[in-house]
Design a protein around this motif. Structure first.
Motif, PDB file in Angstrom:
ATOM      1  N   UNK A 119       0.901  -1.270   0.122  1.00 27.25           N
ATOM      2  CA  UNK A 119       0.011  -0.196   0.200  1.00 27.25           C
ATOM      3  C   UNK A 119       0.837   1.170   0.023  1.00 27.25           C
ATOM      4  N   UNK A 120       2.050   1.220   0.540  1.00 32.31           N
ATOM      5  CA  UNK A 120       2.955   2.197   0.848  1.00 32.31           C
ATOM      6  C   UNK A 120       3.485   2.645  -0.548  1.00 32.31           C
ATOM      7  N   UNK A 121       3.914   1.733  -1.228  1.00 32.54           N
ATOM      8  CA  UNK A 121       4.504   2.020  -2.764  1.00 32.54           C
ATOM      9  C   UNK A 121       3.383   1.655  -3.831  1.00 32.54           C
ATOM     10  N   UNK A 122       2.173   1.595  -3.417  1.00 30.50           N
ATOM     11  CA  UNK A 122       1.021   1.508  -4.391  1.00 30.50           C
ATOM     12  C   UNK A 122       1.318   0.480  -5.626  1.00 30.50           C
ATOM     13  N   UNK A 123       1.548  -0.817  -5.141  1.00 30.94           N
ATOM     14  CA  UNK A 123       1.916  -1.822  -5.825  1.00 30.94           C
ATOM     15  C   UNK A 123       0.749  -2.973  -5.872  1.00 30.94           C
ATOM     16  N   UNK A 124       0.155  -2.996  -6.731  1.00 26.34           N
ATOM     17  CA  UNK A 124      -0.969  -4.390  -6.761  1.00 26.34           C
ATOM     18  C   UNK A 124      -0.296  -5.509  -6.563  1.00 26.34           C
ATOM     19  N   UNK A 125       0.843  -5.678  -7.231  1.00 28.93           N
ATOM     20  CA  UNK A 125       1.465  -7.040  -7.249  1.00 28.93           C
ATOM     21  C   UNK A 125       1.880  -7.499  -5.621  1.00 28.93           C
ATOM     22  N   UNK A 126       2.625  -6.439  -5.167  1.00 25.25           N
ATOM     23  CA  UNK A 126       3.017  -6.775  -3.626  1.00 25.25           C
ATOM     24  C   UNK A 126       1.768  -7.040  -2.855  1.00 25.25           C
ATOM     25  N   UNK A 127       0.875  -6.271  -2.925  1.00 26.48           N
ATOM     26  CA  UNK A 127      -0.495  -6.620  -2.120  1.00 26.48           C
ATOM     27  C   UNK A 127      -1.172  -7.887  -2.522  1.00 26.48           C
ATOM     28  N   UNK A 128      -1.143  -8.239  -3.799  1.00 28.20           N
ATOM     29  CA  UNK A 128      -1.451  -9.660  -4.445  1.00 28.20           C
ATOM     30  C   UNK A 128      -0.758 -10.713  -3.734  1.00 28.20           C
ATOM     31  N   UNK A 129       0.603 -10.569  -3.680  1.00 25.28           N
ATOM     32  CA  UNK A 129       1.638 -11.498  -2.942  1.00 25.28           C
ATOM     33  C   UNK A 129       1.170 -11.595  -1.416  1.00 25.28           C
ATOM     34  N   UNK A 130       0.793 -10.233  -0.880  1.00 22.84           N
ATOM     35  CA  UNK A 130       0.511 -10.494   0.483  1.00 22.84           C
ATOM     36  C   UNK A 130      -0.813 -11.336   0.792  1.00 22.84           C
TER      37      UNK A 130
END
Length: 386
Positions: A154-165
């Motif tokens: 959320x801090x870096x606005x990355x859907x990929x990182x959020x999806x991985x979370x």
């Protein structure tokens, strides 16, 4: 005096910080996933738990997804270039699509295998207590890494990182299922262990489908929701100087939003005033949605698509100047001509620096000479005062 950083320099620094944060959280998650995967696969094999074994396979898919994330983030966070002027965020979208596809494939295969076991009744072994310990460690660890990874995403606005979370959280959910099913199997309900393996596989498949479907929608340029679109139109209409909004198109690129908007303004205003009105619209929209990356606004004096078919027949400034010179003579020096293209007609304004009695540049005279042209709409003559 130290010069302030340019926007390009600030953008490079931001990309570097985001990449470093994404890499750090992904590597931490990958090490944890590998550790948990080894524990669960070994524990499930030695202590007779099919559910824990499947959960371990799930953890190893997390390792694969972490490797995908590391590679994709490196590519997607590159700066815009001549071939990719909007950036490389679509690589991130494609990476999410690949991650989702992996989850679907693994989940479907595991669900099919254990469904067959459940139907055939090939269930003989009772899980042992170490399975409970391994599952409990997994629940705590994966919930922690989920919260940490989601915060960074959320801090870096990355859907990929959020999806991985969220992929990590499915591992925590599946470990909860292992806890419950193992306890039930140890009480004599042996089929609960295999049923839990099927349930975990279904969870994996469901999350994979969600990632895949969302990515496909983005790749085909699905726009904002009707509510968000209407909100942005209202912001534009409420901006001073905007008469109407007759087109607003949107699309997503990663977490960012790209907009194209047509603003109808009064036809007599200057180009600079029209641009200023457009910039006020941009400011208002960016306050409403922080992840708007680019807004391309088009200033219209009317709804241009209503009159597009005939615009090719309207003369250019050079052609109008030539026609006036042939019919009436050259416009006096230090005078100027303003053209208004409205409703497939050309309306003229002639600003004379001064006018002597008997001049040919009067509204009646200009109209009489140009009335025969199909493109002529009207003329107004303005004369500078003494």
């Amino acid at each position: 005096m130290q010069q302030p950083d340019s926007p390009a320099q600030r953008n490079r620094e931001t990309l570097a910080v985001e990449m470093k944060a994404a890499s750090r959280v992904t590597i931490i998650g990958m090490v944890l996933d590998a550790f948990l995967g080894i524990i669960k696969v070994i524990g499930g094999t030695l202590f007779h738990s099919q559910a824990l074994l499947v959960d371990g396979i799930h953890s190893f898919t997390d390792v694969v997804s972490d490797l995908v994330v590391l590679g994709v983030m490196k590519l997607s966070r590159q700066e815009p270039d001549d071939n990719h002027p909007y950036g490389h965020q679509r690589i991130e979208t494609f990476g999410t699509l690949v991650l989702g596809s992996i989850l679907i494939a693994v989940g479907a295969a595991v669900a099919w295998e254990n469904t067959l076991r459940l139907i055939e009744g090939d269930i003989n072994n009772v899980p042992e207590w170490p399975v409970l310990v391994a599952a409990a460690i997994s629940v705590v660890s994966k919930e922690w890494i989920f919260r940490y990874t989601r915060h960074i995403g959320q801090a870096i606005r990355s859907d990929l990182i959020i999806a991985n979370a969220w992929h990590s959280r499915t591992d925590a959910f599946s470990s909860v299922v292992v806890l419950i099913s193992t306890a039930g199997a140890m009480l004599g309900f042996l089929w609960l262990d295999v049923l839990a393996a099927v349930a975990i596989a279904v969870i994996i498949t469901h999350i994979g489908w969600k990632f895949t479907w969302d990515s496909v929608q983005e790749l085909v340029d699905t726009g904002l929701s009707p509510d968000d679109t209407e909100m942005l139109k209202t912001i534009a209409r409420d901006t001073d100087g905007v008469l109407n909004v007759h087109e607003l198109r949107s699309r997503r690129m990663g977490h960012d939003i790209l907009l194209d908007i047509h603003l109808v303004v009064r036809p007599e205003i200057s180009v600079s005033e029209g641009h200023q009105i457009g910039m006020q619209v941009v400011i208002g929209m960016r306050k409403a949605l922080e992840n708007i990356r680019d807004i391309n606004f088009h200033i219209d004096a009317e709804k241009d698509e209503d009159h597009f078919p005939e615009t090719e027949s309207l003369p250019s400034r050079a052609e109008v100047g030539r026609i006036i010179a042939e019919q009436l003579g050259e416009i006096p020096q230090r005078s100027r001509l303003r053209l208004h293209y409205l409703r497939n007609k050309l309306h003229l304004e002639i600003f004379l620096d001064e006018q002597d009695p008997g001049t040919i540049f009067t509204s009646e005279n200009v109209r009489s000479h140009l009335d025969g042209y199909p493109w002529f709409g009207s003329v107004r003559i303005w004369v500078a005062g003494p």
